[in-house]
Design an enzyme around this catalytic site. Structure first.
Site, PDB file in Angstrom:
ATOM      1  N   VAL A  55       0.815  -1.227   0.000  1.00 15.71           N
ATOM      2  CA  VAL A  55       0.000   0.000   0.000  1.00 15.71           C
ATOM      3  C   VAL A  55       0.846   1.273   0.000  1.00 15.71           C
ATOM      4  CG1 VAL A  55      -1.968  -1.127   1.124  1.00 15.71           C
ATOM      5  CG2 VAL A  55      -0.281   0.097   2.533  1.00 15.71           C
ATOM      6  N   TYR A 146       2.797   6.268  15.891  1.00 12.46           N
ATOM      7  CA  TYR A 146       1.576   5.499  15.644  1.00 12.46           C
ATOM      8  C   TYR A 146       0.335   6.351  15.916  1.00 12.46           C
ATOM      9  CZ  TYR A 146      -1.780   1.644  15.888  1.00 12.46           C
ATOM     10  OH  TYR A 146      -2.850   0.819  15.667  1.00 12.46           O
ATOM     11  N   SER A 149      -0.140   9.045  13.360  1.00 11.63           N
ATOM     12  CA  SER A 149      -0.570   8.496  12.065  1.00 11.63           C
ATOM     13  C   SER A 149      -2.056   8.151  12.102  1.00 11.63           C
ATOM     14  CB  SER A 149       0.271   7.269  11.672  1.00 11.63           C
ATOM     15  OG  SER A 149      -0.070   6.126  12.428  1.00 11.63           O
TER      16      SER A 149
HETATM   17  P1  NAD Z   1      -1.137  -7.261  11.971  1.00 12.40           P
HETATM   18  O1  NAD Z   1       0.287  -6.817  12.025  1.00 12.40           O
HETATM   19  O2  NAD Z   1      -1.489  -8.583  12.568  1.00 12.40           O
HETATM   20  O3  NAD Z   1      -1.671  -7.233  10.471  1.00 12.40           O
HETATM   21  C1  NAD Z   1      -1.427  -6.129   9.630  1.00 12.40           C
HETATM   22  C2  NAD Z   1      -1.423  -6.604   8.190  1.00 12.40           C
HETATM   23  O4  NAD Z   1      -1.095  -5.460   7.363  1.00 12.40           O
HETATM   24  C3  NAD Z   1      -0.363  -7.681   7.925  1.00 12.40           C
HETATM   25  O5  NAD Z   1      -0.935  -8.769   7.219  1.00 12.40           O
HETATM   26  C4  NAD Z   1       0.686  -6.949   7.121  1.00 12.40           C
HETATM   27  O6  NAD Z   1       1.394  -7.776   6.205  1.00 12.40           O
HETATM   28  C5  NAD Z   1      -0.164  -5.904   6.395  1.00 12.40           C
HETATM   29  N1  NAD Z   1       0.682  -4.813   5.911  1.00 12.40           N
HETATM   30  C6  NAD Z   1       1.653  -4.148   6.572  1.00 12.40           C
HETATM   31  N2  NAD Z   1       2.280  -3.294   5.761  1.00 12.40           N
HETATM   32  C7  NAD Z   1       1.685  -3.404   4.543  1.00 12.40           C
HETATM   33  C8  NAD Z   1       1.895  -2.791   3.287  1.00 12.40           C
HETATM   34  N3  NAD Z   1       2.866  -1.895   3.099  1.00 12.40           N
HETATM   35  N4  NAD Z   1       1.091  -3.141   2.263  1.00 12.40           N
HETATM   36  C9  NAD Z   1       0.120  -4.078   2.430  1.00 12.40           C
HETATM   37  N5  NAD Z   1      -0.119  -4.696   3.595  1.00 12.40           N
HETATM   38  C10 NAD Z   1       0.660  -4.366   4.637  1.00 12.40           C
HETATM   39  O7  NAD Z   1      -1.951  -6.079  12.653  1.00 12.40           O
HETATM   40  P2  NAD Z   1      -3.442  -6.055  13.237  1.00 12.40           P
HETATM   41  O8  NAD Z   1      -3.328  -6.050  14.708  1.00 12.40           O
HETATM   42  O9  NAD Z   1      -4.290  -7.064  12.564  1.00 12.40           O
HETATM   43  O10 NAD Z   1      -3.893  -4.567  12.822  1.00 12.40           O
HETATM   44  C11 NAD Z   1      -4.728  -4.295  11.724  1.00 12.40           C
HETATM   45  C12 NAD Z   1      -5.149  -2.819  11.775  1.00 12.40           C
HETATM   46  O11 NAD Z   1      -5.840  -2.540  12.990  1.00 12.40           O
HETATM   47  C13 NAD Z   1      -3.954  -1.853  11.737  1.00 12.40           C
HETATM   48  O12 NAD Z   1      -4.280  -0.720  10.955  1.00 12.40           O
HETATM   49  C14 NAD Z   1      -3.804  -1.458  13.190  1.00 12.40           C
HETATM   50  O13 NAD Z   1      -3.158  -0.204  13.336  1.00 12.40           O
HETATM   51  C15 NAD Z   1      -5.235  -1.445  13.661  1.00 12.40           C
HETATM   52  N6  NAD Z   1      -5.358  -1.613  15.116  1.00 12.40           N
HETATM   53  C16 NAD Z   1      -4.897  -2.737  15.734  1.00 12.40           C
HETATM   54  C17 NAD Z   1      -5.019  -2.851  17.120  1.00 12.40           C
HETATM   55  C18 NAD Z   1      -4.540  -4.078  17.855  1.00 12.40           C
HETATM   56  O14 NAD Z   1      -4.623  -4.092  19.089  1.00 12.40           O
HETATM   57  N7  NAD Z   1      -4.062  -5.128  17.186  1.00 12.40           N
HETATM   58  C19 NAD Z   1      -5.613  -1.809  17.853  1.00 12.40           C
HETATM   59  C20 NAD Z   1      -6.057  -0.674  17.187  1.00 12.40           C
HETATM   60  C21 NAD Z   1      -5.937  -0.585  15.811  1.00 12.40           C
END
Ligand code: NAD
Length: 241
Positions: A55, A146, A149
């Protein structure tokens, strides 16, 4: 009215694992044609079209969206879920890590949203749903990159909602709390820290990808047709404690 995405094409970025994987599985179960975008896919996902896409790379994003349009002829829902967590106090944070955080979490949301707009405008309907976080609102030490962003994602969401409202395209963001995924290093976290974090959640249970999927499916559905520009809390009460 039931939530059923039969005939609709739903794109989920970062759909290969974690919350994104949960979203992909849920939309598939709700009869959508699902396209998962990710850097890589550790394992195939049954019944789901997977496309490798970075992305942060405009060409990669545009190619992926062009491939979806060519194959399926429409794009109904985009979930900008891909994100990375960069932690560190400002004084010691490597500037390249700051950039990487904004590249994925902010530029990535912009690039994918920009790419799907023409198809949604042609259809006269669309849903763009962006992963923010409680960290967009609640400050914590080490979360400058973070948190900033995700705050950018919230304001991007509001502005894009104003731009696309006249085409019946809604744009919303959601703020999860804490889901034990690879992103937040849960597996390596000391038990007493886990317990302290759990105490910051009103519901006193860890969030699951399914909790996020419940909200995202609602926002993608006709039930949410008059909701746009919103940041919806799905944190289990992180804002309330
Ligand atoms: P995760 O790391 O398990 O999964 C993130 C996914 O995004 C991975 O599959 C990764 O390969 C993909 N990714 C990263 N960089 C990329 C790129 N350049 N192009 C395409 N894909 C890419 O994380 P998650 O915990 O599942 O988080 C998912 C979303 O939820 C994120 O935006 C995160 O900020 C948000 N979020 C997560 C939490 C939490 O507690 N886990 C809390 C609040 C918000």
């Amino acid at each position: 009215m039931l939530i059923d995405f039969a005939g609709q094409v739903v794109i989920v970025s970062g759909g290969g694992r974690g919350i994104g994987r949960g979203l992909v599985e849920r939309f598939h179960a709700e009869n959508a044609t699902v396209v998962a975008l990710d850097l890589d896919f550790a394992e195939p996902i049954d019944g789901v079209r997977t496309i490798r896409c970075d992305v942060t790379d405009t060409g990669s994003v545009n190619d992926a969206i062009a491939a979806v349009e060519q194959e399926f002829g429409r794009i109904d829902v985009l979930v900008n879920n891909a994100g990375i967590n960069v932690e560190g106090a400002v004084e010691s944070l490597d500037p390249e890590r700051w950039r990487a955080c904004f590249d994925v979490n902010v530029f990535g949301v912009f690039a994918l949203s920009r790419a799907v707009i023409p198809a949604m405008k042609r259809a006269g309907r669309g849903r763009i749903i962006n992963a923010a976080s409680f960290a967009a609102i609640i400050p914590s030490v080490g979360a400058a990159a973070y948190g900033a962003s995700k705050a950018a994602v919230v304001q991007f969401t509001r502005v894009l909602a104003s731009e696309l409202g006249p085409w019946n395209i809604t744009v919303n963001a959601y703020a999860p709390g804490m889901i034990p995924t690879a992103m937040n290093g849960f597996a390596d976290m000391a038990v007493d820290r886990q317990e302290r974090l759990l105490d910051t959640l009103s519901l006193r249970r860890w969030e699951r990808p399914e909790d996020v999927a419940d909200l995202v499916c609602f926002l993608a559905s006709d039930y949410a047709g008059y909701i746009t520009g919103a940041l919806v809390d799905v944190s289990g009460g992180k804002f309330a404690t």
